[in-house]
Motif scaffolding. Structure first.
Motif, PDB file in Angstrom:
ATOM      1  N   HIS A  43      67.599  25.562  42.401  1.00 48.88           N
ATOM      2  CA  HIS A  43      66.719  25.830  41.257  1.00 48.88           C
ATOM      3  C   HIS A  43      66.629  24.707  40.234  1.00 48.88           C
ATOM      4  N   ALA A  73      60.976  27.283  39.900  1.00 52.30           N
ATOM      5  CA  ALA A  73      62.127  28.061  39.436  1.00 52.30           C
ATOM      6  C   ALA A  73      61.794  28.857  38.180  1.00 52.30           C
ATOM      7  N   CYS A 120      66.253  32.687  38.858  1.00 52.26           N
ATOM      8  CA  CYS A 120      66.856  31.893  39.929  1.00 52.26           C
ATOM      9  C   CYS A 120      68.288  31.481  39.611  1.00 52.26           C
TER      10      CYS A 120
END
Lengths: 674, 250
Positions: free
Chosen positions: A642, A648, A652
């Protein structure tokens, strides 16, 4: 048309003793205009690095320039004194090398090293230099340049180091940057970063780039014009679009045909037999004649002249000379007859695709020890929960960048490294944790082929003993005579002369050594071979030979391969299933078609987009990943990817995403799959 | 020459008081020593002891040290730790002192000299072999051998030790001269070869006191030692080139 920046005429460079010189560059003619990227393309041993070093007058000891002219702007570089040449190097003409690691001084901070380059080229005070260093570091895309300037090379990753090298090269504001294989030592995502940086810099500063590489994909994506070099000579010059539309010289054509790709899956790859001829002889004909598919009697009798094909295009081949001019560009397909791929192995070993080996939640952690009492202060999670399935007669490709743990997976499956936890089920029996003795009965079925064929052979053993070692060690064949016969058969199977059993490994070329290693693995009649980057140390044409061999053996013997690689085009040619690894975990796995055409994990997408593609129609927009892979000793919280992931979200970082099943054999570990 | 010494009619121990310290060429080819014994005869007789001790000690300590060191590097773990500590212990102790102590305890005699010098000598080889094996053990060819099912002993003997030979060979050839000199030291202290038996070492030591009046007493055995050292080194070079398949065949 812009003025030529660099003009090279009839450059001849020799190496070695005067009595038996190696003519590594033989009559080189080049013209580079300012602002363009010119690629010098060729296999190893073609003399392309020597050509670049000749331009810089930085030849190794024993190297000398016999004749020729190198004009940069208005000056002939070959007539400058050494002192004058020093001001040209790094000033009007700079060079970056393949290994950023060894090109930087490890005991000086990078800022000091760049400042030194500035100082040599007469920049002003220290204060101004410091500002310029930061500017340069910012120009090559290094984050926090103020702090980074005070760091030492070992604190930077490979990609960062190459950026620093580029910054040093830019310090003298060069008109020409020579880049000798600048990205060969880097991963694809990092390679994409560096190549786009070079492109941006070229546009901003108007400098020309002479790019030396063996990678056709890199050339196709970055260069404007190119020259193909073979055995010390340029055999073809063309613009990149002309070249990739149809190379004029058979060598260029055969190089293109030997590139693996998805379309060539059904058949065999074209190979170029033989190798680059030694350069210590006087040639009486075409240097490529012995390896050429379109060879004519004339080729061996007369040295081909340079034939201009108009507008900066030219070729050195008899096929284009006057007598033949009526049918230039012979459409002769050098590809070998399609065979093998459709063959099926005999059913005795079992059905194709029946499961053979299964790795379940495999983990390999290496302890980090510190202090007097070797206290364990942490773990390098090289492999952190990998599950894989290998089936009979199929190839599973394990793809990932360096440091993601793919080699460790291969070794852990063979129990060459003891897994920390998890299971390796071979035909239902768990191999994990078996001792050396208990593992021996299974050694016969599981074999490995390494990346560096020379390092994986005992240099003091005869090839015959190397190949026959497994037969002896596992007690399959005790009598010497029988073993020698088996070895001869095996060498024949991998396309080698049985006579080679009586020679030593160092007498063979890289491709031949890799064949010997494959023969050694085959000797014990294994069912699974772990191939750990078996072709990445080899040239394209030799790679094609090895890939053909592996494919033939699979269809004849029903072998299963675990093919560990970072080369996506090899994957598309050879693999049936693919698993993509990132930082010790598999992020996505499934069939080769689904993954390559429809990648679902953001990392797979970025990885695939970063691969340089020869065909301009198939080019994707490169998804640029920022930064480098984090250390496996301290992986990021949540999804490992991430911090670099363009998609992201805050979710995440909360936990590692579970594996989601998308199809019969398709698994992806990502929260954002819509 | 040293081998056929017993066959020649030598009289290394014959005392001739009329010929004390006679210079070379007068009565005998290389002159006579402080007791009137012919230097040439003693030189040839001494060659036997010196070379026996020199090569014997090097051969035994090199093979022993290589085996222990290679094993230590290959097996690793607690065995390696233990062996390294033992090596450190030996290294921390002045070698010749230890040899003197050992020879003193065991009493004089050629066999005991060999034993004493071996006990001191193996440490260097063990260190070198261990370091070599540690660099080799992670090479792919060792992994490949393991994947082919070779047993640990086979890997050690076939894939590791042959590759460590070259530097060990160099070390061993240099050591021969060291051992000849060490034997001389022990002999000088009365712990090695006993008079009246000759060895190059005790000849040099005896001759030192007459260095100014009769330099040939020192020069003759000294030159002999020099020749042996030189020829053994040349032999070592040639042997290394021959053993290395790469330079032989290419």
């Amino acid at each position: 048309m812009t003025e030529p920046l660099l003009q090279v005429e009839g450059l001849i460079t020799e190496l070695g003793e005067t009595a038996r010189p190696l003519r590594v560059v033989d009559g080189l003619d080049l013209t580079i205009r300012s602002g363009e990227t010119f690629a010098l393309l060729g296999e190893s041993g073609c003399g392309k690095s020597m050509a670049a070093l000749s331009l810089m007058r930085l030849l190794p000891p024993g190297g000398r320039i016999l004749s020729g002219r190198v004009r940069l702007g208005g000056t002939d570089l070959l007539h400058l004194t050494e002192a004058e040449m020093r001001s040209v190097r790094g000033g009007r003409m700079a060079m970056i090398f393949q290994e950023p690691q060894t090109s930087l001084n490890p005991v000086l901070s990078v800022g000091v090293q760049i400042a030194e380059a500035l100082h040599v080229h007469g920049e002003g005070s220290d204060g101004r230099n410091r500002r310029r260093v930061v500017e340069l570091l910012r120009a090559v895309g290094i984050p926090d340049p103020e702090q980074r300037a005070d760091e030492y090379p070992h604190q930077l990753s490979g990609g960062m180091k190459q950026r620093v090298m580029i910054a040093m090269a830019l310090a003298g504001d060069p008109g020409l940057l020579i880049a000798d294989e600048p990205t060969t030592a880097l991963d694809v995502t990092i390679q994409a970063q560096v190549l786009s940086l070079l492109g941006d810099l070229r546009r901003e500063t108007g400098m020309a780039v002479l790019l030396i590489t063996h990678d056709l994909g890199v050339v196709a994506e970055t260069a404007d014009r190119l020259a193909v070099m073979y055995a010390g000579q340029i055999v073809e010059t063309a613009t990149v679009s002309e070249f990739f539309a149809g190379p004029a010289h058979p060598y260029g054509r055969m190089l293109m045909e030997s590139l693996p790709s998805a379309e060539k899956r059904r058949g065999r790859l074209a190979t170029i037999p033989g190798r680059v001829p030694p350069l210590d002889r006087v040639f009486s004909g075409c240097r490529f004649a012995d390896r050429c598919a379109s060879v004519m009697p004339l080729c061996r009798e007369r040295i081909p002249e340079w034939i201009g094909l108009g507008a900066g295009r030219g070729v050195r081949c008899h096929l284009w000379s006057e007598g033949e001019a009526s049918h230039p560009g012979p459409a002769r397909n050098a590809a070998e007859p399609e065979s093998g791929a459709s063959e099926r192995p005999s059913g005795s070993v079992g059905e194709i695709g029946s499961p053979l080996l299964k790795a379940v939640d495999l983990k390999v952690h290496f302890p980090i020890q510190r202090g007097l009492f070797r206290r364990v202060v942490g773990h390098v999670r090289a492999v952190d929960g990998v599950s894989l399935d290998l089936s009979l007669g199929r190839t599973l490709a394990l793809v990932g960048e360096s440091g993601c743990g793919k080699t460790t997976v291969g070794k852990a499956i063979l129990q060459l490294i003891a897994p920390t936890s998890g299971q390796v089920l071979y035909l239902g029996r768990n191999l994990a944790g078996l001792g050396h003795r208990a593992m021996r009965p299974y050694r016969k079925d599981l074999q490995i082929v390494f990346q560096d064929p020379y390092a994986s052979m005992n240099p003091r053993m005869l090839v015959g003993d190397v190949v026959g070692e497994g037969l002896q060690a596992l007690g399959i064949e005790w009598t010497r005579a029988v073993r020698e016969r088996r070895v001869a058969d095996l060498l024949e199977l991998v396309g080698m002369d049985p006579e080679s059993a009586r020679r030593y490994p160092h007498e063979f070329s890289g491709g031949q050594r890799q064949r010997i290693c494959i023969a050694r693995a085959l000797a014990v009649e294994p069912r699974i071979i772990v191939c750990d980057e078996p072709t990445s140390a080899l040239d394209v044409s030799v790679q094609a030979q090895i890939l053909n061999l592996l494919k033939d053996l699979q269809s004849r013997l029903g072998l299963a391969y675990l093919f560990i690689t970072h080369n996506i085009s090899v994957v598309s040619y050879l693999a049936h299933e693919v698993a993509v690894m990132y930082l010790g975990r598999v992020v996505e796995r499934g069939g080769v078609e689904e993954i390559l055409t429809d990648p679902r994990h953001p990392y797979t997408r970025a990885l695939l987009s970063a691969v340089p593609v020869v065909d301009p129609e198939k080019r994707r927009v490169v998804i640029r990943l920022e930064g480098d892979m984090p250390s496996p000793s301290n992986p990021p919280r949540g999804c490992h990817f991430h911090p670099r992931c363009p998609e992201a979200t805050s979710r995440c970082s909360e936990g590692y995403p579970p594996e989601v099943r998308l199809g019969a054999s398709r698994y992806v570990s990502c929260l954002h799959l819509d | 020459m040293a081998i056929c010494a017993p066959l020649l009619d030598l009289s290394p121990d014959r005392v001739d008081l009329t010929a004390i310290l006679a210079p070379p060429g007068e009565l005998t080819l290389l002159g006579n020593d402080d007791l009137g014994r012919p230097v040439l005869d003693r030189l040839l007789a001494g060659a036997r002891t010196s070379l026996l001790v020199g090569f014997g000690v090097v051969a035994v300590s090199a093979s022993l040290g290589t085996l222990i060191g290679a094993l230590s590097g290959f097996v690793g773990g607690w065995l390696d730790l233990l062996i390294v500590r033992v090596l450190d212990l030996f290294m921390a102790f002045p070698g010749i002192l230890l040899a003197i102590a050992l020879a003193g305890v065991m009493g004089p005699g050629i066999e005991n000299v060999i034993v004493a010098l071996t006990v001191v000598g193996w440490v260097g080889y063990a260190r070198l072999a261990r370091a070599q094996v540690l660099t080799l053990v992670h090479r792919d060819h060792v992994a490949a051998a393991r994947a082919l099912g070779c047993s640990g002993g086979a890997i050690l003997l076939r894939h590791l030790i042959p590759l460590t030979i070259a530097p060990l060979m160099v070390e061993a050839t240099f050591a021969v001269s060291g051992v000849v000199v060490a034997e001389a030291s022990l002999s000088f202290l009365g712990l090695g070869v006993q008079p009246p038996d000759a060895s190059w070492g005790n000849m040099v030591r005896d001759g030192v006191s007459y260095l100014l009046v009769a330099p040939h007493l020192v020069v003759a055995p000294g030159l002999a030692i020099l020749c042996v050292v030189l020829s053994v080194n040349l032999l070592g070079d040639a042997l290394r080139d021959r053993l290395d398949v790469r330079s032989r065949r290419s």
